[in-house]
Design an enzyme around this catalytic site. Structure first.
Site, PDB file in Angstrom:
ATOM      1  N   VAL A  15       1.009  -1.604  -0.329  1.00  0.00           N
ATOM      2  CA  VAL A  15      -0.106  -0.053  -0.114  1.00  0.00           C
ATOM      3  C   VAL A  15       1.106   1.567  -0.247  1.00  0.00           C
ATOM      4  O   VAL A  15       1.695   1.470   1.369  1.00  0.00           O
ATOM      5  CB  VAL A  15      -1.187   0.112   1.535  1.00  0.00           C
ATOM      6  N   PRO A  16       0.968   1.624  -0.866  1.00  0.00           N
ATOM      7  CA  PRO A  16       2.057   2.761  -1.201  1.00  0.00           C
ATOM      8  C   PRO A  16       2.246   3.981  -1.050  1.00  0.00           C
ATOM      9  O   PRO A  16       2.004   5.039  -1.317  1.00  0.00           O
ATOM     10  CB  PRO A  16       2.354   2.421  -2.292  1.00  0.00           C
ATOM     11  N   CYS A  17       2.560   4.120   0.615  1.00  0.00           N
ATOM     12  CA  CYS A  17       2.071   5.503   1.339  1.00  0.00           C
ATOM     13  C   CYS A  17       3.627   5.925   0.896  1.00  0.00           C
ATOM     14  O   CYS A  17       3.410   7.462   1.116  1.00  0.00           O
ATOM     15  CB  CYS A  17       2.068   5.492   2.375  1.00  0.00           C
ATOM     16  N   HIS A  18       4.788   6.009   0.656  1.00  0.00           N
ATOM     17  CA  HIS A  18       5.229   6.232   0.135  1.00  0.00           C
ATOM     18  C   HIS A  18       5.781   7.386  -0.788  1.00  0.00           C
ATOM     19  O   HIS A  18       6.466   8.076  -1.870  1.00  0.00           O
ATOM     20  CB  HIS A  18       6.773   5.415  -0.010  1.00  0.00           C
TER      21      HIS A  18
END
Length: 182
Positions: free
Chosen positions: A140-143
């Site tokens: 879950v690409p919170c970066h």
């Protein structure tokens, strides 16, 4: 999504180049991706808070499909994930995490972009808190969420990890463009 809080959590550690990350899964799917080079305690504390009464069982073989997808990503060979996930949060957190999954590989959005996307434009700080609570880093690409002015902002995995992930994706896009122009 299983609701039993005392079902086992299976875990392993991914070791790839200078990356060491603990991951965990329920029988339903991936539920935790830890920070780069953090100790087992990060997973243990998280599991105790989020899955009270659950037993942590190391099972490298069971988690091999998750490890393989994450290593493919770290090698630049994967841009999205097919693995099942079993992340749990409030309805607001789930809306934010779903919005994060819509950010394309190699692109970024701001916190206010995410707040707009989930139709809660005044909830920018709450969006930031939900992003900080994301239990499954990378997948879950919170970066991919940055400050409105383009500045890199906080990241549960640390700023070094965030920078490396964003650079990995930029390098992947450049390599793809190079192949298209060859």
């Amino acid at each position: 999504m299983a609701n039993s809080t005392n079902s086992p959590l299976y875990w392993t550690i991914i070791t790839h180049e200078d990356w060491n990350m603990h991951i965990a899964a329920t029988s339903e799917g991936l539920c935790f991706v830890g920070s780069q080079n953090h100790p087992f305690e990060e997973l243990s504390v998280w599991a105790h808070a989020r899955f009270p009464g659950s037993t942590l069982i190391r099972d490298d073989e069971r988690l091999l499909p998750y490890v393989e997808e994450l290593i493919e990503y770290l090698n630049g060979a994967r841009k999205s994930f097919a693995m099942p996930r079993d992340y749990r949060g409030t309805p607001f957190q789930m809306a934010v995490w779903d919005a994060l999954c819509s950010i394309p590989y190699g692109q970024t959005k701001s916190y206010s972009d995410i707040a707009q996307q989930i139709q809660r434009p005044a909830a920018v700080r709450a969006v930031g808190a939900a992003i900080g609570a994301n239990p499954v880093l990378i997948t879950v690409p919170c970066h991919r969420v940055i400050g409105k002015g383009g500045a890199l902002t906080g990241y549960r995995g640390g700023m070094d990890m965030k920078t490396k992930l964003l650079q990995l994706e930029q390098d992947g896009l450049r390599a793809e463009e190079g192949l298209q122009h060859a």
